[in-house]
Motif scaffolding. Structure first.
Motif, mmCIF file in Angstrom:
data_model
loop_
_atom_site.group_PDB
_atom_site.id
_atom_site.type_symbol
_atom_site.label_atom_id
_atom_site.label_comp_id
_atom_site.label_asym_id
_atom_site.label_seq_id
_atom_site.Cartn_x
_atom_site.Cartn_y
_atom_site.Cartn_z
ATOM 1 N N LYS A 99 30.979 100.469 45.121
ATOM 2 C CA LYS A 99 32.386 100.795 45.387
ATOM 3 C C LYS A 99 32.611 101.278 46.807
ATOM 4 C CE LYS A 99 36.453 103.207 44.958
ATOM 5 N NZ LYS A 99 37.076 104.110 45.944
ATOM 6 N N TYR A 119 40.245 96.973 38.887
ATOM 7 C CA TYR A 119 39.369 97.813 38.068
ATOM 8 C C TYR A 119 39.369 97.310 36.634
ATOM 9 C CZ TYR A 119 43.767 100.165 36.740
ATOM 10 O OH TYR A 119 45.047 100.433 36.306
ATOM 11 N N THR A 153 40.692 103.862 42.352
ATOM 12 C CA THR A 153 40.276 102.868 43.352
ATOM 13 C C THR A 153 40.841 103.150 44.739
ATOM 14 O OG1 THR A 153 42.130 101.296 43.132
ATOM 15 C CG2 THR A 153 40.365 101.156 41.496
#
Length: 259
Positions: A99, A119, A153
């Protein structure tokens, strides 16, 4: 000094916070600090975090003395942050190992101040419930219609924007923050790659949806101070686009609501 500060609010999450922390520790990018703010939990959350922090000095625990809500908790972490980039991870969600590395490379390639990614939604038993896709670019007016940005995110660059804090509201404070950021940087960039997993918890789902809708309306009217007509226009868009994204993703994709 860490390059990235990860902000995690925590309230009565002793069953989940360990997995969230482990997903951060598993990152291929290691130059970060993880600030976890406990919002006066009544369970063993503080002890769990303290146990991890004892063995990893990148983890920092801030314990609030009163239950104050996620906005206060996240803002306390932002205030204490030393990293250039600020990223968000809730206590019951997890990141995939690439990530941070992938998102930082994406930010540099786009010369972006604000990014987010797709996601995966996960059920209580670990089953996959679907993937929430994202468009390539969003503006302030785009997310008034439909907030496609998952908090787990999102990342922004304090060198480009300064520190921007969440509005002091109990719910939808992340949405309020994205609006503040997009007033400053004009564009947010979506990364199609799935980089995180969002846990869908089954308690009071219908009640939470109603509360979210009420909070959305309040953001339009009280926080953004939009007119009644504009608020109604954006709320109708929010409602129908949200239903399409969550219940009919194939139709949403066909209409460009879910990329």
């Amino acid at each position: 000094m860490a390059l990235v500060t990860i902000v995690t609010p925590c309230y009565n999450s002793d069953q989940f916070i360990g997995n969230a922390i482990k997903s951060v520790q598993a990152q291929t990018f290691k130059n970060y600090e993880h600030i976890i703010v406990d919002d006066y939990s009544s369970d063993h959350s503080c002890q769990v975090v303290s146990d991890f922090a004892r063995d990893d000095d990148r983890i920092k625990l801030i314990a609030l003395k009163n239950n104050s809500g996620a906005a206060v908790a996240r803002n306390a972490a932002i205030e204490a942050a030393s990293g250039r980039y600020i990223a968000f991870l809730d206590s019951d969600d997890i990141w995939l190992p690439v990530k941070l590395k992938s998102q930082l490379e994406f930010m540099v390639a786009k010369d972006a101040a604000f990014v987010f990614s797709s996601y995966r939604k996960i059920g209580s038993k670990g089953e996959t419930l679907g993937v929430m896709g994202v468009p390539d670019v969003v503006t302030y007016h785009d997310i008034l219609k439909c907030c496609v940005i998952g908090c787990l995110t999102a990342m922004y660059d304090t060198h480009k924007l300064g520190k921007i804090y969440m509005p002091m509201i109990r719910e939808r404070q992340d949405f309020g923050l994205w609006l503040r950021i997009l007033r400053s940087c004009q564009y947010g960039y979506g990364q199609r790659e799935v980089l995180a997993e969002y846990t869908v918890r089954g308690d009071s789902i219908s009640s939470n949806k109603l509360n979210a809708a009420i909070s959305q309306w309040r953001v339009y009217r009280e926080f953004e101070e939009l007119s009644l007509l504009k608020s109604f226009f954006f709320f109708i868009n929010y409602f129908f686009r949200g239903v399409l994204r969550s219940k009919f993703p194939s139709i949403a994709k066909a209409f460009g609501v879910l990329d």
